[in-house]
Design an enzyme around this catalytic site. Structure first.
Site, PDB file in Angstrom:
ATOM      1  N   SER A  52      88.670 -22.766 -61.497  1.00 52.54           N
ATOM      2  CA  SER A  52      89.694 -22.061 -60.738  1.00 52.54           C
ATOM      3  C   SER A  52      89.385 -20.559 -60.708  1.00 52.54           C
ATOM      4  CB  SER A  52      91.072 -22.358 -61.349  1.00 52.54           C
ATOM      5  OG  SER A  52      92.099 -22.031 -60.458  1.00 52.54           O
ATOM      6  N   ASP A 104      92.167 -28.808 -58.215  1.00 56.96           N
ATOM      7  CA  ASP A 104      91.861 -27.798 -59.230  1.00 56.96           C
ATOM      8  C   ASP A 104      91.229 -28.431 -60.473  1.00 56.96           C
ATOM      9  OD1 ASP A 104      92.396 -25.884 -61.528  1.00 56.96           O
ATOM     10  OD2 ASP A 104      93.278 -24.731 -59.892  1.00 56.96           O
TER      11      ASP A 104
END
Length: 358
Positions: free
Chosen positions: A44, A196
């Site tokens: 991320s 993610d």
């Protein structure tokens, strides 16, 4: 006296705008010419820092890496100027960096529970993609001479982690690693959909241990393991759930690394063959725990600079206390993470765990 170079890997956690803390840490580490970064893993926001670090080192060395990190975070803050989700006037007056009391943030939370990004964002507009495409050169990042790079995403179909490596690092791979499913559509790559990477590897450690020659891994932590008190408000509960979720995969990897350490040292195995590692951690739980989950969406320049300064200062202190030990011994033994671990089968009951010694 000039110090002998030490090869290290860095593992960078994700956490939205809090990734600016990692920017500050890296900025300080890059001042040390004896630290030679061989491998980088990130998830991320950690993936964003990772590609900036990797490209900068390949393009022009530490100074260029510092410049590119700043260029990226400056671009992020510029993009945030047009975001409707901002701190309220009261938040600003009271010096709060969270968005918990922002009407626009509150409305977005309610809205997100009714509609998915496939409904409220059918064109999948993501300003961060434009920033990534403008700031980074993936031909450089994928060059053989670049530090080894590992980015983690979560495979939506299988629920397993996906590690992207060179030469498959692309803008899509980076966006997959940072794809929050409540805000954006899953990123599709080669027929698979990804969310993610924080759900399954935040950040991934074993690619660094298994696939690079460096024996020292420096983890930059931005999600606190512990937080005092019991959350009671909806915002506090959501914040703590966010931290627990995005630390869960790291804790599991740390336990695996700990058991590997025990096996190697109990059996006297060859370290080069079995990839023993020195672990280090740079973080500031006592200060980062003051910022809630909603502040991870706050990309105001002054907030990013505040986090950068905290990261820089934290890394400076860490170097003073632990820099001389890098390349020689582990400086972080997360004993509390192993309290509920099972006794490894190869150790007799009551055997003291070397990994947990202070």
């Amino acid at each position: 006296m000039k110090r002998k170079p030490v090869k290290v890997d860095v593992a960078l956690q994700g956490g939205g705008s809090h990734g600016a803390f990692t920017w500050g840490v890296l900025d300080r580490l890059l001042d040390e010419d004896w630290l030679q970064i061989e491998g980088v893993s990130g998830t991320s926001a950690g993936a964003m820092n990772a590609i900036a670090l990797t490209q900068g080192l390949c393009e022009g060395g530490p100074k260029r890496a510092q410049e590119l990190l700043r260029e990226y975070w400056n671009a992020v803050s510029e993009t945030s100027r047009y975001s409707p989700i901002r701190r309220s006037v009261m938040d600003k007056l009271l010096g709060r960096w969270t968005l918990d009391y922002s009407p626009s943030y509150f409305a977005s939370q309610i809205f997100g529970r009714v509609l998915s990004p496939y409904q409220f964002n059918p064109m999948d507009i993501n300003p961060l993609r434009d920033v990534v495409e403008e700031c980074f050169d993936f031909d450089l990042i994928n060059q053989p001479a670049a530090p080894r790079l590992f980015l983690c995403a979560t495979n939506v179909r299988t629920g397993r982690p996906k590690i992207f490596r060179q030469p498959e690092i692309s803008c899509d791979a980076v966006m997959a690693s940072a794809c929050l499913p409540t805000l954006f559509k899953a990123v599709e790559i080669d027929g698979e959909a990804y969310w993610d990477g924080g759900y399954m590897g935040n950040p991934p450690l074993f690619p660094l241990i298994d696939e690079t020659e460096a024996r020292d891994v420096i983890l930059v932590q931005i999600n606190p393991f512990e937080r005092p008190g019991i959350p009671t408000t909806p915002a506090e509960i959501e914040n703590r759930l966010n931290e627990i979720t995005f630390n869960g995969s790291l804790i599991k990897e740390m336990r695996s690394v700990g058991f590997l350490w025990e096996v190697i040292h109990h059996e006297g195995l060859d370290r080069a063959a079995y990839r023993d590692a020195h672990l280090h951690m740079i973080g500031s739980e006592s200060e980062l725990c003051h910022y809630g989950a909603s502040s991870k969406l706050n990309a105001e320049r002054v907030f990013l600079e505040k986090l950068h300064e905290l990261g820089h200062r934290t890394a400076d202190t860490w170097l003073d206390q632990n820099g001389s030990k890098v390349g020689k011994e582990t400086t972080w033994r997360p004993r509390d993470l192993f309290e509920e671990s099972l006794q490894p089968a190869h150790l007799e009951p009551g055997t003291e765990r070397n990994f947990r010694k202070s």
